[in-house]
Motif scaffolding. Structure first.
Motif, mmCIF file in Angstrom:
data_model
loop_
_atom_site.group_PDB
_atom_site.id
_atom_site.type_symbol
_atom_site.label_atom_id
_atom_site.label_comp_id
_atom_site.label_asym_id
_atom_site.label_seq_id
_atom_site.Cartn_x
_atom_site.Cartn_y
_atom_site.Cartn_z
ATOM 1 N N PRO A 9 5.767 4.699 -0.638
ATOM 2 C CA PRO A 9 6.429 3.583 0.060
ATOM 3 C C PRO A 9 6.311 3.633 1.579
ATOM 4 O O PRO A 9 6.507 2.610 2.241
ATOM 5 C CB PRO A 9 7.888 3.720 -0.383
ATOM 6 N N ASP A 10 5.990 4.791 2.138
ATOM 7 C CA ASP A 10 5.894 4.900 3.597
ATOM 8 C C ASP A 10 4.457 4.804 4.110
ATOM 9 O O ASP A 10 4.219 4.959 5.309
ATOM 10 C CB ASP A 10 6.505 6.232 4.062
ATOM 11 N N ASP A 11 3.529 4.549 3.213
ATOM 12 C CA ASP A 11 2.120 4.475 3.607
ATOM 13 C C ASP A 11 1.765 3.024 3.959
ATOM 14 O O ASP A 11 1.712 2.158 3.084
ATOM 15 C CB ASP A 11 1.231 4.977 2.471
ATOM 16 N N THR A 12 1.515 2.780 5.226
ATOM 17 C CA THR A 12 1.241 1.419 5.710
ATOM 18 C C THR A 12 0.016 0.811 5.046
ATOM 19 O O THR A 12 0.034 -0.355 4.618
ATOM 20 C CB THR A 12 1.039 1.431 7.237
ATOM 21 N N GLU A 13 -1.056 1.590 4.957
ATOM 22 C CA GLU A 13 -2.309 1.033 4.432
ATOM 23 C C GLU A 13 -2.180 0.678 2.954
ATOM 24 O O GLU A 13 -2.699 -0.349 2.502
ATOM 25 C CB GLU A 13 -3.459 2.019 4.651
ATOM 26 N N THR A 14 -1.481 1.521 2.202
ATOM 27 C CA THR A 14 -1.293 1.228 0.780
ATOM 28 C C THR A 14 -0.492 -0.054 0.604
ATOM 29 O O THR A 14 -0.837 -0.917 -0.217
ATOM 30 C CB THR A 14 -0.575 2.398 0.082
ATOM 31 N N ALA A 15 0.564 -0.197 1.390
ATOM 32 C CA ALA A 15 1.382 -1.411 1.310
ATOM 33 C C ALA A 15 0.575 -2.641 1.717
ATOM 34 O O ALA A 15 0.681 -3.713 1.097
ATOM 35 C CB ALA A 15 2.610 -1.268 2.198
ATOM 36 N N ALA A 16 -0.247 -2.488 2.755
ATOM 37 C CA ALA A 16 -1.048 -3.621 3.227
ATOM 38 C C ALA A 16 -2.058 -4.058 2.173
ATOM 39 O O ALA A 16 -2.238 -5.260 1.921
ATOM 40 C CB ALA A 16 -1.760 -3.251 4.523
ATOM 41 N N PHE A 17 -2.711 -3.088 1.541
ATOM 42 C CA PHE A 17 -3.689 -3.441 0.511
ATOM 43 C C PHE A 17 -3.016 -4.024 -0.732
ATOM 44 O O PHE A 17 -3.587 -4.883 -1.408
ATOM 45 C CB PHE A 17 -4.548 -2.227 0.153
ATOM 46 N N TYR A 18 -1.818 -3.564 -1.023
ATOM 47 C CA TYR A 18 -1.068 -4.156 -2.132
ATOM 48 C C TYR A 18 -0.767 -5.624 -1.834
ATOM 49 O O TYR A 18 -0.950 -6.504 -2.691
ATOM 50 C CB TYR A 18 0.226 -3.380 -2.355
ATOM 51 N N ALA A 19 -0.342 -5.900 -0.607
ATOM 52 C CA ALA A 19 -0.056 -7.282 -0.226
ATOM 53 C C ALA A 19 -1.315 -8.140 -0.296
ATOM 54 O O ALA A 19 -1.287 -9.281 -0.788
ATOM 55 C CB ALA A 19 0.538 -7.324 1.180
ATOM 56 N N LEU A 20 -2.420 -7.597 0.186
ATOM 57 C CA LEU A 20 -3.680 -8.341 0.135
ATOM 58 C C LEU A 20 -4.075 -8.632 -1.308
ATOM 59 O O LEU A 20 -4.540 -9.736 -1.628
ATOM 60 C CB LEU A 20 -4.783 -7.551 0.832
ATOM 61 N N ALA A 21 -3.879 -7.657 -2.187
ATOM 62 C CA ALA A 21 -4.201 -7.859 -3.600
ATOM 63 C C ALA A 21 -3.331 -8.960 -4.207
ATOM 64 O O ALA A 21 -3.809 -9.787 -4.999
ATOM 65 C CB ALA A 21 -4.014 -6.552 -4.369
#
Length: 383
Positions: A9-21
């Motif tokens: 939950p604290d990983d910016t890039e993972t959250a960003a790619f999830y949003a993009l998906a």
């Protein structure tokens, strides 16, 4: 991606790619925009903490790239080009939002920079993609000579462009699409129906790109009453629809099917079948309402409701025509032909005429006949 985002939950890039998906997988028929809104909320929260993160601004623009949500992306659009001023795609992306909002000069400015940067980097697909958006904006503001300069540049670009060699963020298909769309836009946006009917077809491995030319030829032929040529072009659109369906390209199959309906309606009108023409045109408009445009294009060659409005005007039904033009403008703000049609159709046409005059402040002199007519309307209604 959802599981990964939950695990980290604290990983910016993972959250960003999830949003993009989420945004990329959103159903274009879902008008609640639940996935786009969820994606945007994730990204905006991240962006508050990291306002210079280029990926976040980029993905916010994509998440809100629908008419109802576009204004939410304006801050990101204004900032993105400044974050990465030498990146061709970063310079182009703000125009997705500007196009949705009808901010034509903003779109022109950022795409001029994008195309120049792409040219410098040898990113021909990226350059063509920017030029398509650029031409679309020129044509909405009556800057036809500037649009023509882009059209005239295509024969120098096309032989050097290899869609299999992707050098920038835009896929090869975007370049192929632009090569077909730009000449078609130049003809159709100006109402040059005879020119549209004679456009050269350059077959590619992307049926949805080829459809742009066949659609322009079909409508152009129908509106110049060349029934045989219109029918032949409509048959080609059916073949392209079938090809896309067989390939599992459901989205593009529907887009081309809508184009075929548009053209079929105008063919019916050319054959003096007004009831059939209006019924078919309304079906096309309803189907187009149920979907969304792809990011590969700034907009349709001709929105179905705009075409319906023009048909109603030809049939001397100005009141329902006005409703169709206004519906078009709600979805495609500041479109030249919709504003022109509304100005012609409205009983109190002055407001729409003045709006058209305002967005065409840099229009060519002499101007298109539609713009000249709008100026006359504005003068009459101001007295």
């Amino acid at each position: 991606m959802g599981r990964a985002a939950a695990k980290y939950p604290d990983d910016t890039e993972t959250a960003a790619f999830y949003a993009l998906a989420l945004a990329a997988a959103a159903d274009p028929a879902d008008k609640t925009y639940v996935d786009q809104l969820k994606a945007g909320a994730i990204l905006e929260k991240l962006w508050e903490a990291l306002p210079d993160h280029p990926g976040l601004a980029h993905y916010i623009i994509h998440s809100y790239d629908v008419p109802a949500l576009a204004s939410r992306a304006l801050a990101a659009a204004r900032r993105y080009a400044r974050i990465a001023p030498s990146a061709p795609h970063a310079l182009h992306m703000p125009s997705h939002t500007f196009t949705r909002l009808g901010y034509w000069q903003d779109s022109i400015g950022t795409n001029v920079l994008s195309a120049a940067a792409a040219r410098k980097e040898g990113q021909l697909g990226e350059e063509l993609h920017a030029l398509d958006y650029q031409v679309y904006a020129y044509l909405q503001t009556g800057q036809d000579r500037a649009a023509k300069r882009v059209v005239d540049s295509l024969p120098q670009i096309a032989p050097r462009f290899d869609p299999n060699l992707v050098a920038g963020a835009a896929p090869g298909s975007a370049g192929v699409f632009a090569l077909a769309a730009i000449p078609a836009r130049y003809a159709m946006e100006r109402g040059a129906w005879a020119a549209a009917a004679k456009l050269d077809v350059h077959a590619s491995r992307f049926p949805f790109a080829d459809a742009m030319t066949w659609f322009a030829r079909a409508v152009g032929s129908a509106r110049t009453k060349d029934v045989a040529a219109a029918r032949a072009a409509i048959d080609e659109l059916q073949k392209l629809t079938d090809s896309l369906t067989q390939a599992g390209e459901r989205y593009w199959a529907e887009q081309v099917a809508i184009q075929r309906l548009d053209a079929t309606a105008w063919l019916a009108l050319a054959e003096a079948k007004p009831d059939e023409a209006l019924s078919t045109m309304r079906t096309a408009a309803e189907r187009e309402d149920a979907t969304e445009k792809s990011a590969i294009t700034p907009g349709p060659l001709a929105p179905a409701r705009e075409l319906l409005g023009e048909m109603l005007l030809q049939l001397k039904q100005p009141k329902p025509a006005l409703a169709e033009f206004e519906a078009t403008l709600a979805r495609e703000p500041n479109r030249f032909r919709a504003l022109s049609g509304a100005a012609t159709a409205a009983l109190q046409a002055g407001d729409r005429a003045r709006q058209l005059i305002k967005i065409c402040a840099r229009a060519d002199v002499p101007a298109r006949a539609d713009l000249t007519a709008a100026r006359r309307i504005a003068m009459r209604t101001s007295k």
